[in-house]
Motif scaffolding. Structure first.
Motif, PDB file in Angstrom:
ATOM      1  N   ARG A   1      -5.822  11.293 -11.623  1.00 41.43           N
ATOM      2  CA  ARG A   1      -6.758  10.180 -11.401  1.00 41.43           C
ATOM      3  C   ARG A   1      -6.536   9.524 -10.034  1.00 41.43           C
ATOM      4  NH1 ARG A   1      -5.480   6.597 -16.527  1.00 41.43           N
ATOM      5  NH2 ARG A   1      -3.444   7.451 -16.024  1.00 41.43           N
ATOM      6  N   ALA A   2      -5.366   9.735  -9.454  1.00 44.10           N
ATOM      7  CA  ALA A   2      -5.049   9.125  -8.166  1.00 44.10           C
ATOM      8  C   ALA A   2      -5.619   9.899  -6.987  1.00 44.10           C
ATOM      9  CB  ALA A   2      -3.533   9.007  -8.008  1.00 44.10           C
ATOM     10  N   GLY A   3      -6.119  11.088  -7.199  1.00 45.95           N
ATOM     11  CA  GLY A   3      -6.620  11.922  -6.109  1.00 45.95           C
ATOM     12  C   GLY A   3      -7.617  11.239  -5.195  1.00 45.95           C
ATOM     13  N   PRO A   4      -8.680  10.626  -5.719  1.00 45.93           N
ATOM     14  CA  PRO A   4      -9.671  10.014  -4.826  1.00 45.93           C
ATOM     15  C   PRO A   4      -9.109   8.901  -3.939  1.00 45.93           C
ATOM     16  CG  PRO A   4     -10.636  10.365  -6.989  1.00 45.93           C
ATOM     17  CD  PRO A   4      -9.168  10.683  -7.110  1.00 45.93           C
ATOM     18  N   VAL A   5      -8.303   8.008  -4.501  1.00 43.68           N
ATOM     19  CA  VAL A   5      -7.785   6.907  -3.689  1.00 43.68           C
ATOM     20  C   VAL A   5      -6.748   7.415  -2.680  1.00 43.68           C
ATOM     21  CG1 VAL A   5      -5.899   6.116  -5.210  1.00 43.68           C
ATOM     22  CG2 VAL A   5      -7.102   4.478  -3.749  1.00 43.68           C
ATOM     23  N   LEU A   6      -6.000   8.438  -3.044  1.00 40.41           N
ATOM     24  CA  LEU A   6      -5.045   9.014  -2.086  1.00 40.41           C
ATOM     25  C   LEU A   6      -5.779   9.721  -0.955  1.00 40.41           C
ATOM     26  CD1 LEU A   6      -2.281  10.294  -4.527  1.00 40.41           C
ATOM     27  CD2 LEU A   6      -2.116   8.369  -2.920  1.00 40.41           C
ATOM     28  N   ASN A   7      -6.884  10.361  -1.263  1.00 40.01           N
ATOM     29  CA  ASN A   7      -7.701  10.957  -0.200  1.00 40.01           C
ATOM     30  C   ASN A   7      -8.248   9.875   0.731  1.00 40.01           C
ATOM     31  OD1 ASN A   7      -7.783  13.895  -0.342  1.00 40.01           O
ATOM     32  ND2 ASN A   7      -8.535  13.566  -2.418  1.00 40.01           N
ATOM     33  N   ASP A   8      -8.647   8.743   0.174  1.00 40.39           N
ATOM     34  CA  ASP A   8      -9.096   7.620   1.011  1.00 40.39           C
ATOM     35  C   ASP A   8      -7.966   7.105   1.891  1.00 40.39           C
ATOM     36  OD1 ASP A   8     -11.588   7.833  -0.161  1.00 40.39           O
ATOM     37  OD2 ASP A   8     -11.297   6.103  -1.494  1.00 40.39           O
ATOM     38  N   ALA A   9      -6.743   7.126   1.369  1.00 41.98           N
ATOM     39  CA  ALA A   9      -5.585   6.637   2.131  1.00 41.98           C
ATOM     40  C   ALA A   9      -5.272   7.514   3.339  1.00 41.98           C
ATOM     41  CB  ALA A   9      -4.364   6.544   1.226  1.00 41.98           C
TER      42      ALA A   9
ATOM     43  N   ALA B   1       0.835  -1.210   0.000  1.00 35.61           N
ATOM     44  CA  ALA B   1       0.000   0.000   0.000  1.00 35.61           C
ATOM     45  C   ALA B   1       0.865   1.253   0.000  1.00 35.61           C
ATOM     46  CB  ALA B   1      -0.941  -0.010   1.202  1.00 35.61           C
ATOM     47  N   LEU B   2       1.879   1.271   0.834  1.00 35.12           N
ATOM     48  CA  LEU B   2       2.767   2.433   0.914  1.00 35.12           C
ATOM     49  C   LEU B   2       3.494   2.651  -0.410  1.00 35.12           C
ATOM     50  CD1 LEU B   2       3.874   4.697   2.650  1.00 35.12           C
ATOM     51  CD2 LEU B   2       5.622   3.109   3.485  1.00 35.12           C
TER      52      LEU B   2
ATOM     53  N   ALA C   1      -7.141   8.316   5.642  1.00 32.39           N
ATOM     54  CA  ALA C   1      -7.817   7.769   6.823  1.00 32.39           C
ATOM     55  C   ALA C   1      -7.053   6.619   7.466  1.00 32.39           C
ATOM     56  CB  ALA C   1      -9.219   7.299   6.438  1.00 32.39           C
ATOM     57  N   HIS C   2      -5.968   6.190   6.860  1.00 34.47           N
ATOM     58  CA  HIS C   2      -5.177   5.067   7.372  1.00 34.47           C
ATOM     59  C   HIS C   2      -3.877   5.605   7.968  1.00 34.47           C
ATOM     60  CE1 HIS C   2      -7.741   1.974   5.477  1.00 34.47           C
ATOM     61  NE2 HIS C   2      -8.026   2.996   4.673  1.00 34.47           N
ATOM     62  N   PRO C   3      -3.713   5.502   9.288  1.00 31.37           N
ATOM     63  CA  PRO C   3      -2.552   6.108   9.942  1.00 31.37           C
ATOM     64  C   PRO C   3      -1.205   5.710   9.334  1.00 31.37           C
ATOM     65  CG  PRO C   3      -4.126   5.373  11.576  1.00 31.37           C
ATOM     66  CD  PRO C   3      -4.630   4.889  10.250  1.00 31.37           C
TER      67      PRO C   3
ATOM     68  N   ALA D   1       2.400   9.728   3.964  1.00 31.39           N
ATOM     69  CA  ALA D   1       2.800   9.531   2.566  1.00 31.39           C
ATOM     70  C   ALA D   1       1.710  10.024   1.618  1.00 31.39           C
ATOM     71  CB  ALA D   1       3.114   8.061   2.306  1.00 31.39           C
ATOM     72  N   ALA D   2       0.452   9.834   1.986  1.00 29.80           N
ATOM     73  CA  ALA D   2      -0.657  10.291   1.144  1.00 29.80           C
ATOM     74  C   ALA D   2      -0.679  11.812   1.045  1.00 29.80           C
ATOM     75  CB  ALA D   2      -1.985   9.759   1.672  1.00 29.80           C
TER      76      ALA D   2
END
Length: 195
Positions: free
Chosen positions: A166-174, A152-153, A176-178, A183-184
């Motif tokens: 295109r990576a913006g949405p999934v990076l925003n979701d990331a 993931a990292l 929420a993961h400490p 890195a996000a």
């Protein structure tokens, strides 16, 4: 001799010493300048893994596409040093099939434990397949209690390096993961129009 080749030859020398006749075979494979001799190691039966890896690596960095299949198999190996050397050679091979193969390996949920090097290779290649494969792999790693944080990292960092919006949405979701949040944030900062 480049650093990757030096590390590979030292590792494979240690692997080859126990088999009868192996030191001479090892020395011959390191010294030969004949690509046909190296390619024969990949197609003839009976050669040990260390010999196949050495031949595939040398052919790959020389741009000889006969190494492609062997390098892709090594990219998906359970031994991380083999994966790393295969990724290095594949990045230099110049075969148009490489990105598609790396994307297939990175997104294969049955082999996700071995996806780190395919992910890193996709970032290095900057191919059309890279961003979609990294997004897919990262989305799957954002499930609760996913054990593959290193993968993931690598996806988060790679998406930041690639800088594709295109990576913006999934990076925003990331965020929420400490384990991924810092890195996000850095990755999002590298994408135009994101913050």
């Amino acid at each position: 001799m480049d650093e990757e080749l030096r590390a590979l030859t030292e590792r494979l020398r240690a692997e080859s010493v126990d088999a009868p006749g192996a030191p001479a075979a090892y020395d011959r494979l390191v010294a030969t300048g004949d690509p046909d001799e190296l390619a024969a190691v990949l197609t003839e039966p009976g050669h040990p893994l260390w010999a196949r890896e050495l031949a595939a690596f040398r052919l790959g960095v020389a741009g000889d596409r006969r190494a492609f299949e062997s390098l892709v198999l090594l990219l998906n190996h359970r031994d991380p040093p083999r994966c790393a050397s295969a990724a290095h050679a594949l990045a230099r091979l110049g075969d148009p099939r490489t990105a598609r193969a790396a994307a297939a390996l990175a997104t294969n949920e049955l082999r996700v434990a071995y996806a780190l090097h395919p992910v890193r290779l996709l970032v290095e290649l900057r191919a059309p397949e890279s961003v979609p494969a990294l997004i897919t792999t990262l989305e799957r790693r954002l499930r609760p209690h996913d054990p593959y944080r290193r993968v993931a990292l690598a996806c988060v960092e790679g998406l930041g390096t690639l800088g594709d919006d295109r990576a913006g949405p999934v990076l925003n979701d990331a965020l929420a993961h400490p384990a991924l949040a810092e890195a996000a944030v850095r990755a999002l900062a590298r994408i135009p129009g994101q913050r």
